[in-house]
Design a protein around this motif. Structure first.
Motif, PDB file in Angstrom:
ATOM      1  N   VAL A 268     -37.699  37.504 -30.395  1.00 22.30           N
ATOM      2  CA  VAL A 268     -36.357  37.072 -30.777  1.00 22.30           C
ATOM      3  C   VAL A 268     -35.372  37.534 -29.709  1.00 22.30           C
ATOM      4  O   VAL A 268     -35.409  38.687 -29.265  1.00 22.30           O
ATOM      5  N   GLY A 269     -34.524  36.622 -29.273  1.00 24.20           N
ATOM      6  CA  GLY A 269     -33.562  36.942 -28.228  1.00 24.20           C
ATOM      7  C   GLY A 269     -33.997  36.511 -26.841  1.00 24.20           C
ATOM      8  O   GLY A 269     -33.178  36.493 -25.918  1.00 24.20           O
ATOM      9  N   HIS A 270     -35.288  36.158 -26.679  1.00 22.99           N
ATOM     10  CA  HIS A 270     -35.751  35.665 -25.375  1.00 22.99           C
ATOM     11  C   HIS A 270     -35.040  34.351 -25.057  1.00 22.99           C
ATOM     12  O   HIS A 270     -34.780  33.522 -25.927  1.00 22.99           O
ATOM     13  N   LYS A 271     -34.731  34.147 -23.799  1.00 27.16           N
ATOM     14  CA  LYS A 271     -33.923  32.987 -23.407  1.00 27.16           C
ATOM     15  C   LYS A 271     -34.596  31.658 -23.721  1.00 27.16           C
ATOM     16  O   LYS A 271     -33.899  30.636 -23.830  1.00 27.16           O
ATOM     17  N   TYR A 272     -35.927  31.634 -23.862  1.00 33.54           N
ATOM     18  CA  TYR A 272     -36.606  30.376 -24.136  1.00 33.54           C
ATOM     19  C   TYR A 272     -36.945  30.193 -25.620  1.00 33.54           C
ATOM     20  O   TYR A 272     -37.376  29.111 -26.011  1.00 33.54           O
ATOM     21  N   ARG A 273     -36.773  31.209 -26.422  1.00 35.06           N
ATOM     22  CA  ARG A 273     -37.278  31.140 -27.804  1.00 35.06           C
ATOM     23  C   ARG A 273     -36.611  30.028 -28.615  1.00 35.06           C
ATOM     24  O   ARG A 273     -37.264  29.341 -29.404  1.00 35.06           O
ATOM     25  N   SER A 274     -35.319  29.829 -28.447  1.00 36.04           N
ATOM     26  CA  SER A 274     -34.612  28.831 -29.253  1.00 36.04           C
ATOM     27  C   SER A 274     -35.172  27.434 -29.035  1.00 36.04           C
ATOM     28  O   SER A 274     -35.231  26.623 -29.963  1.00 36.04           O
ATOM     29  N   TYR A 275     -35.622  27.143 -27.813  1.00 37.51           N
ATOM     30  CA  TYR A 275     -36.211  25.825 -27.532  1.00 37.51           C
ATOM     31  C   TYR A 275     -37.476  25.625 -28.358  1.00 37.51           C
ATOM     32  O   TYR A 275     -37.663  24.563 -28.975  1.00 37.51           O
ATOM     33  N   TYR A 276     -38.342  26.625 -28.395  1.00 35.47           N
ATOM     34  CA  TYR A 276     -39.618  26.482 -29.097  1.00 35.47           C
ATOM     35  C   TYR A 276     -39.442  26.538 -30.615  1.00 35.47           C
ATOM     36  O   TYR A 276     -40.179  25.873 -31.348  1.00 35.47           O
ATOM     37  N   GLU A 277     -38.467  27.292 -31.084  1.00 33.22           N
ATOM     38  CA  GLU A 277     -38.175  27.274 -32.519  1.00 33.22           C
ATOM     39  C   GLU A 277     -37.684  25.903 -32.951  1.00 33.22           C
ATOM     40  O   GLU A 277     -38.116  25.371 -33.984  1.00 33.22           O
ATOM     41  N   ALA A 278     -36.781  25.320 -32.174  1.00 35.62           N
ATOM     42  CA  ALA A 278     -36.257  23.997 -32.518  1.00 35.62           C
ATOM     43  C   ALA A 278     -37.364  22.952 -32.477  1.00 35.62           C
ATOM     44  O   ALA A 278     -37.453  22.084 -33.360  1.00 35.62           O
ATOM     45  N   LEU A 279     -38.222  23.018 -31.467  1.00 31.36           N
ATOM     46  CA  LEU A 279     -39.335  22.078 -31.370  1.00 31.36           C
ATOM     47  C   LEU A 279     -40.298  22.281 -32.530  1.00 31.36           C
ATOM     48  O   LEU A 279     -40.772  21.309 -33.135  1.00 31.36           O
TER      49      LEU A 279
END
Length: 397
Positions: A268-279
């Motif tokens: 959580v907080g990694h710069k790429y995590r939001s992309y993979y959560e949304a996908l």
């Protein structure tokens, strides 16, 4: 005297009887208001996982180096065994039996922890996930070194060819798309290892490369209308035998599980995590709507009930991904639990009395045929992934 004998026999055979009952009747009905929802017993899930793994391991020994490993894609280090070992690591983490972790270490050492023979090819990278798992637990530098060497080399090559699918592998980076991740399966095989390697080494270059290439593949292969992912560019305009647009169940399953495993290495907080959560959320919503009435997913996802066979490799990946999301607070159990339990019932019923896991479509790239007796290492790996997630879910109850 008869009562004493009965007591002794009960003490001796009760553990065996319990294991037999859990393996044969792994579900229990739990009352929930006016509804009855069938949840498996946690112990029953573990018993089935071990039963299936034991059946498969007994038939994998001839594939070790000592046992003269099979050539081709069934060799150790290549994708068929690699997908199995990914599932086996999940069982090893949860089982009280140390054999599974010992077996993983034995086989890895037997092959000097080498990856598959085609250095740039994602299918030959999936075993790296097992190497890194073993390194995490044992700080075994011999398991880490081949992974780092391979990905350092690949990043240095910086392939930038088209993602249009070209089937024949060769050394030509210009015309061979498989230097990159131009087929859906690749998103299960390689990116999670790169994300995990960044986590282990602290070097962001592996995660940066994985994200750039993962996103490029999704941008290229994801259908904007259905949100499903084509297996590769050859299927953009193909129709299936029921005149449906072709989205292969296992191909989509590779993608879905690949997103899950990437998330596991992105805190959580990694710069790429939001992309993979949304996908992940987008794919989950799309996938759950395509489940058949019997709980399986059709081999051709838009063919629906036209596919009567309960193909289990795609079903296992989807069941796994859904339960994983509930375990990790990304999916609401109230909305997704019914689909997950229907999927697990299909998987559980596909286990033969001897532990063979059936209804697994063979090596392929598209929807085809499957029978009850069809089994494959990668299907067993997917079953163990689903079982591990369910085991964790039941442990929270």
């Amino acid at each position: 005297m008869p009562n004493r004998i009965i007591k002794i026999l009960t003490q001796v055979f009760r553990p065996l009887l319990t294991t037999f009952i859990l393996a044969c009747f792994p579900f229990v009905s739990l009352a929930n208001g006016d509804q009855q929802e069938a949840l498996p017993l946690k112990e029953g899930v573990m018993a089935q996982m071990e039963k299936v793994a034991n059946w498969q391991i007994a038939r994998t020994q001839h594939m070790t180096h000592v046992g003269r490993a099979r050539a081709g894609s069934e060799a150790y280090g290549r994708w068929i065994q690699g997908a199995f070992y990914k599932g086996l690591t999940k069982l090893a983490e949860r089982s009280e039996n140390p054999f599974y972790e010992t077996w993983i270490g034995y086989v890895g050492k037997d092959h000097n922890w080498k990856l598959g023979k085609v250095k740039y090819f994602a299918d030959d990278h999936v075993i790296a996930q097992t190497n890194l798992w073993y390194y995490r637990r044992h700080k075994n530098e011999e398991a880490l070194a081949p992974v780092k060497e391979t990905f350092d080399w690949l990043i240095e090559q910086a392939p930038d060819n088209s993602l249009e699918f070209v089937a024949d592998r060769n050394k030509d980076k210009v015309h061979n798309c498989q230097w990159r991740w131009c087929w859906a399966d690749a998103l299960f095989m390689a990116p999670p290892a790169l994300f995990e390697l960044s986590s282990i080494t602290g070097d962001p270059k592996y995660a940066n490369y994985a994200h750039k290439e993962f996103k490029a593949t999704i941008d290229y292969l994801q259908d904007p209308k259905t949100k499903l992912v084509f297996r590769d560019s050859r299927f953009f305009n193909k129709k299936g035998k029921f005149e449906e647009q072709v989205f292969w169940s296992r191909g989509m399953g590779w993608v879905y599980a690949g997103v899950v495993h990437s998330l596991e290495s992105l805190p959580v907080g990694h710069k790429y995590r939001s992309y993979y959560e949304a996908l992940y959320l987008q794919l989950s919503k799309t996938i759950v709507a395509l489940q058949k009435a019997d709980g399986a997913w059709p081999m051709s996802l838009l063919a629906g009930e036209n596919y009567k066979e309960p193909e289990t490799s795609g079903t296992a990946f989807f069941t796994y991904g859904i339960i994983w999301g509930m375990n990790n607070g990304l999916l609401e159990s109230e909305a997704y639990l019914p689909a997950a339990m229907k999927g697990w019932k299909v998987l559980s019923s596909a286990v033969h009395p001897d532990g063979k896991f059936g209804w697994v479509q063979g090596v392929n790239e598209k929807p085809d045929v499957v029978t009850k007796d069809d089994s494959q290492l990668f299907g067993v790996g997917a079953f163990l992934l689903a079982g591990s997630a369910l085991y964790d879910f039941l442990g929270q109850k």
